[in-house]
Design an enzyme around this catalytic site. Structure first.
Site, short mmCIF file in Angstrom:
data_model
loop_
_atom_site.label_atom_id
_atom_site.label_comp_id
_atom_site.label_asym_id
_atom_site.label_seq_id
_atom_site.Cartn_x
_atom_site.Cartn_y
_atom_site.Cartn_z
N TYR A 99 0.84 -1.19 -0.11
CA TYR A 99 -0.07 -0.02 0.08
C TYR A 99 0.94 1.15 -0.13
O TYR A 99 1.89 1.30 0.70
CB TYR A 99 -0.79 0.16 1.04
CG TYR A 99 -1.87 1.24 1.41
CD1 TYR A 99 -2.97 1.13 1.02
CD2 TYR A 99 -1.27 2.55 1.84
CE1 TYR A 99 -3.80 2.43 1.11
CE2 TYR A 99 -2.13 3.54 2.12
CZ TYR A 99 -3.14 3.58 1.55
OH TYR A 99 -4.00 4.61 1.68
N GLU A 187 -3.38 7.60 -4.08
CA GLU A 187 -3.36 6.13 -3.48
C GLU A 187 -3.21 4.93 -4.42
O GLU A 187 -3.79 4.96 -5.34
CB GLU A 187 -4.43 5.95 -2.33
CG GLU A 187 -4.50 4.54 -1.83
CD GLU A 187 -5.83 4.26 -1.31
OE1 GLU A 187 -6.09 4.54 0.25
OE2 GLU A 187 -6.71 3.80 -1.97
#
Ligand code: GDP
Ligand code: MN
Length: 369
Positions: A99, A187
């Site tokens: 992530y 993101e």
């Protein structure tokens, strides 16, 4: 303003962040013209998260699979949003999922980098269950996010060798994207390991609404619901929430304090509509229609402090468009007596104090103490 994955990936490409080859289709029969090698991955393009869990992401090994999945995903509803576009991309074999994100971090008064070796799942879940797996670093806005910052962050994820090199490239590029496009979030989840290299399998970018005007080159996305569009067209400002008490007020401050009062007494606002200063009878009639059409609304709470807005106009609007729902009115200010008389003739009483009115609305909705 949220960007769709395919739009965010166009930005990624421009910033040299590696993504899969892909194309966007709007009709299931367009899938046959897609000339990408199988297996493919078909991804619903909606502005809400968790598409995978909702059945909006499917792998297709053959053209038959692809046709079937395209037909199923296009038109399906994911968290209330209808799927109108499908991203068709080359599927990849994923060895690991990381992530990586940059966010506007109000606490740090800066952009912060957030990274984790526990990618592919909601970062909120990781934050709750295993916060130690999240590495975070605020970025000094004058220094920027330099390769040595990226290396340090990558090492904290346990990366080394070629993957660490990739991570430095991707993270510094994502920082430049976030800063340059005025994003409040950029993101990548998952940032996947594919054949020993890092690849952005998903992309989420939210542009700061206050900066959208500086980016004429960006696509514009319509995030309003049908009711929000109807309100906008009528010059009313309307926002949807999750509860069961619909709220109409005049003026942003009054409406905000009405929401707080309802919450204070244990209720949950379903939405709120600000008829603004000088609202007419017609505005009020339309306001009642809009807030009452939201599914799940159980009570309508009208809180009016008459100034430029006249209580008699508000009352006439209510009398002319009697809500089907239980109604609680608080009415005070300009032409209050006339307003009360009109309401009385229509069979409604009005409160003077907002607190008692809010309590009544919460009680009618079956909530509160
Ligand atoms: P989200 O559910 O909206 O976050 O959509 P993602 O694009 O992140 O996809 C969800 C999950 O589907 C990912 O975490 C992957 O595990 C899986 N996935 C997506 N694309 C591919 C692909 O090309 N190959 C494989 N094997 N899995 C994929
Ligand atoms: Mn994702």
């Amino acid at each position: 303003m949220k960007l769709h994955e395919y739009q965010a990936k166009d930005l990624f490409r421009a910033h040299r962040i590696p993504v899969q080859n892909g194309t966007v289709i709007e009709r299931a029969d367009e899938i046959d013209a897609v000339s990408l090698p199988y297996p493919l991955v078909l991804k619903a393009q909606v502005l809400v998260g968790g598409r995978g869990k909702a059945g909006g992401i499917k792998l297709a090994a053959t053209p038959e699979d692809a046709r079937r999945h395209a037909a199923a995903i296009l038109g399906m509803s994911i968290k209330g949003e209808t799927v109108r576009r499908l991203l068709v991309a080359e599927a990849v074999d994923i060895a690991a999922e990381y992530y990586l994100a940059f966010i506007v971090d109000r606490g740090a008064r800066a952009l912060s980098a957030i990274a984790s070796a526990a990618g592919g799942i909601d970062i909120e879940d990781v934050a709750r269950t295993a916060p130690e797996k999240i590495a975070k670093a605020a970025v000094d806005p004058f220094l920027g996010f330099r390769p040595f910052h990226a290396r340090e962050l990558g090492r904290r994820l346990g990366l080394s060798g070629a993957l660490l090199g990739d991570f430095v490239t991707v993270a510094t590029a994502l920082y430049r994207l976030c800063e340059g496009e005025d994003a409040e979030l950029a993101e990548i989840n998952p940032l996947a390991v594919v054949s020993g290299r890092l690849l952005a399998v998903d992309a989420k970018v939210i542009i700061d609404d206050n900066a959208v005007f500086r980016h004429a080159e960006l696509p514009t996305n319509e995030e309003m619901t049908e009711l929000e569009r109807a309100a906008r067209a009528g010059g009313l400002s309307y926002v949807e929430l999750d509860g069961d008490i619909a709220i109409i007020g005049n003026g942003a401050g009054l409406v905000m304090s009405t929401l707080d009062m309802v919450a204070h007494f244990g209720g949950a606002p379903a939405n709120f509509l600000d008829v603004g200063g000088g609202a007419t009878e017609a505005n009020m009639r339309q306001a009642i229609d809009i807030v009452g059409r939201k599914p799940g609304v159980r009570v309508l709470f009208v809180n009016i402090f008459g100034g430029i807005t006249r209580c008699d106009d508000i009352a006439r609007g209510i009398a002319a468009n009697r809500p089907a729902l239980p109604l609680v009115v608080r009415l005070t200010g300009t032409n209050e007596d006339e307003g009360r008389r009109i309401l009385k003739d229509a069979g409604f009483d009005a409160f003077v104090e907002p607190e008692s009115a809010a309590q009544r609305a919460v009680a009618l909705a079956g909530g509160g103490a």
